[in-house]
Scaffold this motif. Structure first.
Motif, mmCIF file in Angstrom:
data_model
loop_
_atom_site.group_PDB
_atom_site.id
_atom_site.type_symbol
_atom_site.label_atom_id
_atom_site.label_comp_id
_atom_site.label_asym_id
_atom_site.label_seq_id
_atom_site.Cartn_x
_atom_site.Cartn_y
_atom_site.Cartn_z
ATOM 1 N N PRO A 58 0.839 -1.213 0.000
ATOM 2 C CA PRO A 58 0.000 0.000 0.000
ATOM 3 C C PRO A 58 0.867 1.253 0.000
ATOM 4 O O PRO A 58 1.967 1.265 0.571
ATOM 5 C CB PRO A 58 -0.802 -0.131 1.305
ATOM 6 N N ILE A 59 0.376 2.315 -0.604
ATOM 7 C CA ILE A 59 1.206 3.492 -0.825
ATOM 8 C C ILE A 59 1.654 4.135 0.484
ATOM 9 O O ILE A 59 2.776 4.632 0.590
ATOM 10 C CB ILE A 59 0.454 4.517 -1.710
ATOM 11 N N HIS A 60 0.784 4.113 1.530
ATOM 12 C CA HIS A 60 1.190 4.720 2.794
ATOM 13 C C HIS A 60 2.299 3.902 3.464
ATOM 14 O O HIS A 60 3.173 4.450 4.140
ATOM 15 C CB HIS A 60 -0.010 4.875 3.734
ATOM 16 N N VAL A 61 2.282 2.581 3.262
ATOM 17 C CA VAL A 61 3.339 1.725 3.795
ATOM 18 C C VAL A 61 4.636 1.989 3.041
ATOM 19 O O VAL A 61 5.721 2.050 3.634
ATOM 20 C CB VAL A 61 2.947 0.244 3.706
ATOM 21 N N GLN A 62 4.524 2.152 1.727
ATOM 22 C CA GLN A 62 5.710 2.469 0.932
ATOM 23 C C GLN A 62 6.345 3.772 1.406
ATOM 24 O O GLN A 62 7.581 3.866 1.568
ATOM 25 C CB GLN A 62 5.339 2.617 -0.547
ATOM 26 N N TYR A 63 5.521 4.799 1.642
ATOM 27 C CA TYR A 63 6.053 6.091 2.087
ATOM 28 C C TYR A 63 6.716 5.967 3.452
ATOM 29 O O TYR A 63 7.813 6.503 3.662
ATOM 30 C CB TYR A 63 4.939 7.138 2.148
ATOM 31 N N TRP A 64 6.062 5.257 4.366
ATOM 32 C CA TRP A 64 6.622 5.114 5.709
ATOM 33 C C TRP A 64 7.968 4.397 5.670
ATOM 34 O O TRP A 64 8.920 4.820 6.332
ATOM 35 C CB TRP A 64 5.635 4.367 6.599
ATOM 36 N N ASN A 65 8.051 3.343 4.879
ATOM 37 C CA ASN A 65 9.321 2.615 4.763
ATOM 38 C C ASN A 65 10.405 3.501 4.168
ATOM 39 O O ASN A 65 11.555 3.498 4.618
ATOM 40 C CB ASN A 65 9.134 1.358 3.909
ATOM 41 N N TRP A 66 10.026 4.269 3.148
ATOM 42 C CA TRP A 66 11.005 5.120 2.468
ATOM 43 C C TRP A 66 11.493 6.245 3.371
ATOM 44 O O TRP A 66 12.689 6.520 3.455
ATOM 45 C CB TRP A 66 10.392 5.704 1.196
ATOM 46 N N VAL A 67 10.562 6.917 4.077
ATOM 47 C CA VAL A 67 10.956 8.068 4.887
ATOM 48 C C VAL A 67 11.723 7.633 6.135
ATOM 49 O O VAL A 67 12.654 8.335 6.569
ATOM 50 C CB VAL A 67 9.717 8.914 5.263
ATOM 51 N N THR A 68 11.373 6.483 6.710
ATOM 52 C CA THR A 68 12.137 6.007 7.873
ATOM 53 C C THR A 68 13.558 5.611 7.469
ATOM 54 O O THR A 68 14.511 5.831 8.229
ATOM 55 C CB THR A 68 11.439 4.816 8.538
ATOM 56 N N ASP A 69 13.693 5.049 6.276
ATOM 57 C CA ASP A 69 15.044 4.746 5.777
ATOM 58 C C ASP A 69 15.815 6.030 5.479
ATOM 59 O O ASP A 69 17.019 6.126 5.740
ATOM 60 C CB ASP A 69 14.962 3.886 4.521
ATOM 61 N N ALA A 70 15.097 7.043 4.928
ATOM 62 C CA ALA A 70 15.758 8.310 4.586
ATOM 63 C C ALA A 70 16.278 9.016 5.832
ATOM 64 O O ALA A 70 17.342 9.644 5.797
ATOM 65 C CB ALA A 70 14.792 9.218 3.830
ATOM 66 N N ILE A 71 15.545 8.916 6.943
ATOM 67 C CA ILE A 71 15.995 9.521 8.197
ATOM 68 C C ILE A 71 17.321 8.909 8.630
ATOM 69 O O ILE A 71 18.174 9.578 9.219
ATOM 70 C CB ILE A 71 14.919 9.345 9.288
ATOM 71 N N GLN A 72 17.507 7.636 8.306
ATOM 72 C CA GLN A 72 18.761 6.944 8.625
ATOM 73 C C GLN A 72 19.789 7.070 7.497
ATOM 74 O O GLN A 72 20.761 6.324 7.449
ATOM 75 C CB GLN A 72 18.466 5.462 8.888
#
Length: 332
Positions: A58-72
């Motif tokens: 789902p798109i919201h899951v994709q965004y959450w995974n991407w942004v949490t990785d980007a923070i790291q």
């Protein structure tokens, strides 16, 4: 306290930018995985890439995974290059930073004196010449100016190199990624001069717009400040005119100039795309163009996100400089 407030305000801005950058590939018609592997990708390869990028979630899951990785500082892996997007982007950052800083230095060193002279010689031929230069700077496309500079100084006169950051075959063990600083650290003045020669044309091309803006803003600001009561008082006391202009007037006239310069630094980071392409400058802008041609969406997302964050940081730094430049500016 003000710095903390500005940082807190910047947080929702960064979040909004991250959402827009993430949605970028989803707004493109068609399947992103299929586009990235076009035309050679098989159905099995497309499905594998879709799973690797999480496009089946789902798109919201994709965004959450991407942004949490980007923070790291994990912006994913480049599809075409097979390397970390973070390392690729930050590996190109010093070249773009060096080019942008060189361009803004040219704009300030040339633009501020021209603006001051134009204000002092108002309605004279000197003033009209400065205004004409300013209008030309904002009117001429950067890529066209770059091509003309190459034609004149490289192809015709042969006095400056046409592309790259260093002479062909030259290498340097980089400490900072900024070749001008690295050559100074090594004490290699010959290579330092060659590096400046490679930097001059793209920096001059990129500096055309901010130079024009600095001239115009400095001129108008100086004209306004020179008519203030404290300037007339300083003149009446017999203060040397040069001291009145550069100590009393120019300091207060620099506030709008600092604003323009600060905003231009952020814009130059992104505006370097055309300049880097014309001069084959190995920076983030050229990386973005090549990733667009290769349909490398993870690399596109990472590069655009870093550009946006750099622009936000630049704006914060400009705000903090106000109080230092002008003591009248007080932040509660």
């Amino acid at each position: 306290m003000y710095a903390l407030k500005r940082l807190l305000v910047a947080i929702p801005t960064v979040i909004g930018v991250s959402i827009l950058v993430f949605l970028m590939i989803h707004l493109i018609p068609g399947d992103p995985a299929q586009m990235m592997l076009f035309p050679r990708g098989t159905e099995a390869e497309i499905e594998q890439l879709r799973q690797e990028l999480g496009l089946n979630l789902p798109i919201h899951v994709q965004y959450w995974n991407w942004v949490t990785d980007a923070i790291q500082l994990d912006l994913g892996t480049s599809v075409q290059r097979g390397v970390s997007v973070t390392s690729e982007v930050f590996g190109r950052f010093p070249a773009t930073f060096e080019l942008a800083i060189a361009a803004i230095l040219i704009a300030v060193i040339v633009g501020v004196p021209l603006g001051v002279i134009a204000a002092q010689k108002r309605n004279s031929w000197i003033d009209y010449t400065c205004i004409t230069i300013s209008l030309m700077g904002v009117s001429i496309p950067v890529f066209w100016l770059g091509l003309m500079l190459i034609f004149i100084f490289a192809a015709t006169l042969g006095v400056l190199p046409v592309s790259g950051r260093m002479p062909t075959g030259a290498s340097i063990e980089s400490v900072t990624g900024l070749y001008l600083i690295d050559t100074l650290i090594r004490g290699d003045l010959g290579l330092f001069w060659q590096t400046i020669r490679h930097l001059f044309l793209p920096a001059l091309s990129l500096a055309s717009v901010p130079l024009a803006l600095v001239v115009r803003v400095t001129r108008s600001s100086m004209i306004e400040v020179l008519s203030e009561d404290y300037v007339r008082t300083a003149k009446a006391k017999g203060t040397p005119y040069r001291l009145v202009v550069f100590k009393h007037a120019l300091r207060n006239a620099l506030i709008p100039v600092i604003t323009v310069v600060g905003l231009q630094v952020g814009r130059l980071m992104g505006g370097a795309i055309l300049t880097e392409t014309v001069f084959s400058w190995p920076g983030m802008g050229r990386l973005l163009v090549s990733s667009i041609h290769a349909r490398d969406y993870p690399l596109i997302q990472g590069t655009v996100l870093i550009f946006a964050i750099l622009f936000i940081i630049t704006n914060i730094v400009v705000d903090l400089l106000y109080a230092y430049i002008d003591p009248r500016v007080k932040y509660e």
